[in-house]
Motif scaffolding. Structure first.
Motif, short mmCIF file in Angstrom:
data_model
loop_
_atom_site.label_atom_id
_atom_site.label_comp_id
_atom_site.label_asym_id
_atom_site.label_seq_id
_atom_site.Cartn_x
_atom_site.Cartn_y
_atom_site.Cartn_z
N THR A 164 0.81 -1.23 0.00
CA THR A 164 0.00 0.00 0.00
C THR A 164 0.84 1.27 0.00
O THR A 164 0.29 2.37 -0.01
CB THR A 164 -0.92 0.02 1.24
OG1 THR A 164 -0.12 -0.06 2.43
CG2 THR A 164 -1.89 -1.16 1.20
N LYS A 165 2.20 1.12 0.03
CA LYS A 165 3.13 2.25 0.04
C LYS A 165 3.07 3.07 1.34
O LYS A 165 3.65 4.14 1.43
CB LYS A 165 2.88 3.20 -1.14
CG LYS A 165 2.82 2.52 -2.51
CD LYS A 165 4.11 1.81 -2.85
CE LYS A 165 4.04 1.19 -4.25
NZ LYS A 165 5.29 0.44 -4.59
N LEU A 166 2.37 2.53 2.33
CA LEU A 166 2.25 3.25 3.60
C LEU A 166 3.53 3.19 4.43
O LEU A 166 3.68 3.92 5.40
CB LEU A 166 1.08 2.68 4.42
CG LEU A 166 -0.32 2.93 3.84
CD1 LEU A 166 -1.38 2.23 4.68
CD2 LEU A 166 -0.61 4.44 3.79
N GLU A 167 4.45 2.30 4.04
CA GLU A 167 5.71 2.22 4.78
C GLU A 167 6.54 3.50 4.61
O GLU A 167 7.47 3.75 5.37
CB GLU A 167 6.50 1.01 4.30
CG GLU A 167 6.95 1.09 2.86
CD GLU A 167 7.76 -0.13 2.45
OE1 GLU A 167 8.05 -0.96 3.32
OE2 GLU A 167 8.10 -0.24 1.25
N HIS A 168 6.17 4.28 3.61
CA HIS A 168 6.87 5.54 3.40
C HIS A 168 6.27 6.68 4.21
O HIS A 168 6.82 7.79 4.22
CB HIS A 168 6.84 5.90 1.91
CG HIS A 168 7.46 4.87 1.02
ND1 HIS A 168 8.78 4.49 1.12
CD2 HIS A 168 6.93 4.11 0.01
CE1 HIS A 168 9.05 3.54 0.23
NE2 HIS A 168 7.94 3.31 -0.46
N VAL A 169 5.16 6.40 4.85
CA VAL A 169 4.54 7.40 5.73
C VAL A 169 5.08 7.16 7.13
O VAL A 169 4.74 6.19 7.79
CB VAL A 169 3.01 7.30 5.72
CG1 VAL A 169 2.39 8.36 6.62
CG2 VAL A 169 2.48 7.42 4.29
N GLU A 170 5.95 8.04 7.58
CA GLU A 170 6.69 7.81 8.83
C GLU A 170 5.76 7.61 10.02
O GLU A 170 6.00 6.73 10.86
CB GLU A 170 7.63 9.00 9.09
CG GLU A 170 8.51 8.81 10.32
CD GLU A 170 9.48 9.97 10.50
OE1 GLU A 170 10.18 9.99 11.52
OE2 GLU A 170 9.53 10.84 9.60
N PHE A 171 4.68 8.39 10.12
CA PHE A 171 3.77 8.30 11.26
C PHE A 171 3.17 6.90 11.35
O PHE A 171 3.05 6.32 12.44
CB PHE A 171 2.66 9.34 11.12
CG PHE A 171 1.63 9.27 12.22
CD1 PHE A 171 1.86 9.87 13.45
CD2 PHE A 171 0.43 8.59 12.03
CE1 PHE A 171 0.94 9.79 14.46
CE2 PHE A 171 -0.51 8.51 13.05
CZ PHE A 171 -0.26 9.12 14.26
N ILE A 172 2.80 6.33 10.20
CA ILE A 172 2.19 5.00 10.17
C ILE A 172 3.25 3.91 10.33
O ILE A 172 3.06 2.95 11.08
CB ILE A 172 1.41 4.80 8.85
CG1 ILE A 172 0.25 5.78 8.77
CG2 ILE A 172 0.92 3.35 8.73
CD1 ILE A 172 -0.54 5.70 7.48
N ALA A 173 4.36 4.04 9.65
CA ALA A 173 5.40 3.02 9.67
C ALA A 173 5.94 2.77 11.08
O ALA A 173 6.33 1.65 11.43
CB ALA A 173 6.54 3.42 8.74
N LYS A 174 5.96 3.82 11.91
CA LYS A 174 6.49 3.67 13.27
C LYS A 174 5.48 3.05 14.23
O LYS A 174 5.86 2.56 15.30
CB LYS A 174 6.92 5.03 13.80
CG LYS A 174 8.20 5.58 13.18
CD LYS A 174 8.59 6.90 13.82
CE LYS A 174 9.91 7.40 13.28
NZ LYS A 174 10.33 8.68 13.91
N ARG A 175 4.22 3.09 13.87
CA ARG A 175 3.17 2.66 14.80
C ARG A 175 2.41 1.41 14.37
O ARG A 175 1.77 0.76 15.20
CB ARG A 175 2.18 3.82 15.00
CG ARG A 175 2.77 5.00 15.74
CD ARG A 175 1.89 6.23 15.67
NE ARG A 175 2.41 7.34 16.48
CZ ARG A 175 3.38 8.13 16.09
NH1 ARG A 175 3.95 7.96 14.89
NH2 ARG A 175 3.81 9.10 16.88
N VAL A 176 2.46 1.08 13.11
CA VAL A 176 1.70 -0.07 12.60
C VAL A 176 2.67 -1.15 12.13
O VAL A 176 3.53 -0.89 11.29
CB VAL A 176 0.79 0.35 11.42
CG1 VAL A 176 0.02 -0.86 10.89
CG2 VAL A 176 -0.16 1.45 11.86
#
Length: 425
Positions: free
Chosen positions: A215-227
């Motif tokens: 989903t390319k969400l790993e590039h969203v720092e806020f999400i990558a650190k928490r999910v």
């Protein structure tokens, strides 16, 4: 001897189906399609025949798994995957099953055959389909012979048990804004189609990719650190866990309101939830024990047959619950088929219980033989239940099961007439 006591037969004539469907998808998209689709069926086709036809399609889908992907059954480590086109047939087959399952009630109104037998027949086919789709979906998601597949079996059967339990205590079948028979089935259809599309590239291993990566969400720092970046198939399992929790809350809320409105105990129904976790725990204890890792069911040829036996045992259990509902009898606490699960679980855990090797399952070959005997016994027992219940209901009500006929006052078989007063969603 039948399953319905003589004093309970009279309640069959008092039974009236009640249902609520709050799904927007069902009411505004699918139901108009179902209303049109049922008109394609001649009125001489019995509703139960339509239901059985839908189940036959699912059985054919399951047969293609066994034929094209024997490694899923025979080898440790999972499956290699059937041909790409097979997944599309699974998706089409499940969609047709849902459609046939939805129109059998409409056909019952058209032919004047609505009643308790249709309720029993419909739910019985649904119960069988539940386990078969767990096995097919687990293969499509590349879960293989793992505890994830076992968890899927438990969660799916738990949802079915909850719906049956809720219908018994409220007197109506309640389908919420998101339900297994509607959105849940379409979600699995989507899984089959996606697996088929990516079959040329990765097949079921497509679902092993990480969710945040895809989903390319790993590039969203806020999400990558928490999910956590778990696999797609594991994400689906997590979603299923939340769905089960939501259904538990929703089902009990409906039961609570119904019981409170009638001045009955709001806590007593909770006791009747206990048989399911008790029976599921027996299956888990039977399936695996660390001291039997070389011959446990999870890693043997017996895995899929075991899931099938578990599913048919569950079908017998909920079948008796539905029968109690339509005949006004108390919910059953005990199912005699649990004896096999108890024997299997105790025998598999003898190393832990008594410090000695299992008496029956002391080798992989013996474990497999015992599971296949278990499957045979469950199949015969469930078939006996179906035959006797159908016989009891048809004889008492003077109706046929797979043809549109009823007996008149003289005992002569005649084509049934539509009953506009009978309502069923």
């Amino acid at each position: 001897m039948g399953y319905i006591p003589q004093h309970a037969l009279a309640n069959l004539k008092n039974y009236k189906y009640k249902g609520v469907d709050k799904s927007l998808l069902s009411n505004y998209v699918l139901n108009p399609f179902w209303t049109w689709f049922v008109t394609l069926w001649p009125t001489w086709v019995a509703p139960n025949t339509i239901t059985l036809s839908g189940l036959s399609i699912v059985l054919f889908n399951f047969a293609t798994l066994v034929y094209y992907d024997p490694t899923y059954l025979a080898q440790k480590g999972g499956a290699t995957g059937p041909p790409q086109w097979v997944y599309f047939t699974w998706g089409i087959g499940l969609f047709l099953y849902q459609t046939f399952d939805a129109i059998d009630g409409k056909q019952a109104r058209r032919t004047g055959m609505a009643g308790p037998l249709g309720e029993m027949f419909d739910h019985g086919c649904d119960a069988i389909n539940t386990t078969l789709e767990v096995i097919l979906a687990s293969q499509a998601l590349n879960l293989g012979r793992s505890w994830w597949t076992v968890a899927s079996q438990i969660a799916t059967l738990a949802n079915f048990y909850l719906t049956t339990w809720e219908e018994y205590h409220t007197g109506q079948l309640y389908l919420g804004v998101f339900s297994g028979p509607v959105e849940g089935i379409l979600m699995i259809v989507s899984i089959f189609i996606i697996t088929g599309i990516y079959g040329n590239f990765a097949g079921p291993t497509f679902w092993d990719q990480k969710f945040l990566t895809v989903t390319k969400l790993e590039h969203v720092e806020f999400i990558a650190k928490r999910v956590p970046n778990v696999a797609l198939n594991e994400s689906f399992m997590i979603f299923g866990a939340f769905a089960l929790a939501f259904n538990i809350i929703t089902s009990y809320t409906n039961v609570y309101r119904s019981r409170r409105a009638t001045g009955k105990s709001v806590f007593k129904p909770l006791l009747y939830l206990l048989p399911f976790p008790a029976s599921a725990l027996l299956q888990i204890l039977w399936m695996n024990h660390p001291m039997l890792s070389n011959s446990n069911i999870l890693h043997s040829f017996a895995f899929v047959p075991f899931l099938c036996a578990w599913g048919f045992q569950f079908s017998h259990q909920v079948g008796r619950m539905i029968l109690a509902h339509v005949t006004g009898q108390p919910l059953p606490w005990w199912d005699a088929m649990w004896i096999w699960s108890i024997v299997g679980a105790v025998d598999a855990n003898l190393p832990w219980l008594m410090g000695r090797a299992p008496v029956i399952q002391h080798s992989p070959e013996n474990t497999e033989k015992f599971v296949f005997v278990y499957l045979a016994v469950v199949l015969v027992t469930y078939a006996r239940f179906v035959i006797l219940v159908i016989g009891d209901i048809t004889n008492y009500l003077g109706i046929a099961c797979l043809t549109v006929r009823k007996k008149d006052a003289r005992g002569v078989w005649r084509t049934a007439q539509p009953e506009s007063s009978t309502k069923k969603i």
